[in-house]
Design a protein around this motif. Structure first.
Motif, short mmCIF file in Angstrom:
data_model
loop_
_atom_site.label_atom_id
_atom_site.label_comp_id
_atom_site.label_asym_id
_atom_site.label_seq_id
_atom_site.Cartn_x
_atom_site.Cartn_y
_atom_site.Cartn_z
N ALA A 17 0.95 -1.14 -0.06
CA ALA A 17 0.06 0.09 0.10
C ALA A 17 0.73 1.26 -0.04
O ALA A 17 0.71 2.29 -0.60
CB ALA A 17 -1.11 0.08 1.09
N SER A 18 1.95 1.23 0.77
CA SER A 18 2.79 2.69 1.01
C SER A 18 3.52 2.47 -0.50
O SER A 18 3.47 3.78 -0.79
CB SER A 18 3.65 2.40 1.82
N GLU A 19 4.05 1.57 -0.83
CA GLU A 19 5.03 1.70 -2.21
C GLU A 19 3.74 2.04 -3.44
O GLU A 19 4.26 2.95 -4.32
CB GLU A 19 5.30 0.49 -2.72
N LEU A 20 2.47 1.72 -3.39
CA LEU A 20 1.63 2.25 -4.36
C LEU A 20 1.26 3.55 -4.23
O LEU A 20 1.16 4.22 -5.29
CB LEU A 20 0.11 1.19 -3.98
N ARG A 21 1.05 4.04 -3.03
CA ARG A 21 0.83 5.50 -2.93
C ARG A 21 2.03 6.52 -3.24
O ARG A 21 1.84 7.52 -3.89
CB ARG A 21 0.28 5.82 -1.52
#
Length: 376
Positions: A71-75
């Motif tokens: 999720a963090s990498e996606l954002r």
């Protein structure tokens, strides 16, 4: 690029904010999501970077389920611009823009170069603005920084949640134009949420109209205006919006395709004869390939008749012209700067395709107004 397949969002209390929506967004497309409050437009956008996790269905990015990303990498890989801008007040502008590149592990030299590049791109001199703090900038300047920050790590996708709604009308119009230019230059995929139909029609390659969590229609601005697929869509757009808004009227609809032209080597005597024969006041000067060179007026020709050999000696240069992709609004704005009350219209190769005059502009707008009144 982005694909929604039967995507729904249901909150814990059972409220269904988004109801089984299906659509695709192509790479480099500018898609606008619009609808009344509670329509599900912002929730739909936030599900792309999982700020709002979807309840069912599949959202894929380049064929990969977005649930399979960290999720963090996606954002961090997706740019995000919000209405409140969200700049850190205790960080300089340079530090605000550098946040995501730092999280991605870029070195300081690369970050510095990127910050300077982006400030230049959004029209802020890095020598002046890089070391300033957000409170020292106007609302429009802060929003430019917000856009620069969203672009910092060079993402393919940018999400924009009503980014201009808090700005004054003049600044908003200016930033809309600048964002359109940036999109054409950078070819990013942009998903843009707004509640303003005029903004949607101006900005979007396609527009998705939502109501009560459902996607009612997704089409180009032109098709939405002329072929609304739902009664609510027609009502939401407004039946006469294309008539009332000159931003949506192509300049090709109001220009005259009959243009009297002359080569620059024509003598002033022959030029005046042509002007009198065609009952006009000015000549458009072109080269052998029909490319615009300038304009010469009958008044100037008479005044300088004994002082020149060819008309190019006194022609006004080609600084004022419109591309055939321009709108009636562009013509209205530029007409104030035109000394002869006319603006040549050219194609991408700068070849003459038409001419807008004060008379043709007023006639077109008057005709549209008459049609509107009669249709009431």
């Amino acid at each position: 690029m982005l694909k929604f397949e039967n995507v729904s969002k249901v909150y814990g209390d059972g409220f269904q904010a988004v109801k089984s929506v299906n659509f695709e967004i192509q790479k480099g497309e500018f898609l606008v999501l619009i609808g009344p409050s509670g329509s599900g437009k912002t929730t739909t956008m936030k599900m792309i970077n999982r700020m709002e996790p979807h309840t069912s269905g599949t959202i894929s990015i380049d064929g990969k389920d977005n649930n399979s990303y960290n999720a963090s990498e996606l954002r961090r890989s997706i740019g995000y611009v919000i209405q409140q801008i969200g700049l850190f007040p205790h960080y300089t502008i340079e530090k605000n823009i550098a946040i995501v590149p730092q999280l991605k592990g870029w070195n300081s030299k690369r970050i510095k170069a990127r910050v300077n590049e982006l400030l230049d791109l959004v029209g802020l001199d890095p020598k002046i603005y890089a070391t300033r703090y957000p409170k020292e900038l106007s609302g429009g300047q802060q929003q430019r920084v917000g856009i620069a920050r969203a672009l910092a790590s060079n993402p393919d996708i940018i999400l924009m949640d009503e980014p201009f709604s808090a700005l004054d009308p003049i600044t908003r119009d200016q930033l809309q134009g600048e964002l359109i230019s940036l999109h054409k230059k950078l070819n990013k995929t942009i998903v843009f949420v707004t509640h303003d139909m005029d903004e949607a029609l101006k900005m979007g390659d396609r527009i998705a109209i939502m109501k009560d969590g459902k996607l009612l229609q997704l089409d180009t601005p032109e098709k939405l205006l002329h072929e609304p697929a739902h009664g609510f869509v027609e009502e939401f757009i407004g039946k006469h919006r294309i008539i009332q808004n000159p931003e949506l009227m192509p300049v090709t609809d109001i220009m005259s395709e009959t243009v009297v032209t002359s080569l620059p080597q024509r003598s002033p005597e022959k030029a005046l004869t042509l002007i009198r024969q065609r009952k006009i006041t000015s000549l458009i000067v072109v080269d052998d390939e029909n490319k615009l060179l300038g304009i010469v007026s009958a008044y100037d020709l008479i005044k300088k008749l004994d002082d020149i050999q060819t008309i190019d000696e006194i022609m006004l240069s080609d600084e004022l012209f419109l591309l055939n992709s321009a709108t009636a609004k562009d013509a209205i704005i530029m007409m104030d700067e035109s000394p002869y009350g006319m603006i040549p219209v050219v194609d991408a190769q700068k070849k003459i395709v038409g001419l807008v005059t004060r008379g043709s502009l007023l006639s077109a707008m008057s005709s549209q107004w008459t049609e509107t009144e009669e249709g009431k």
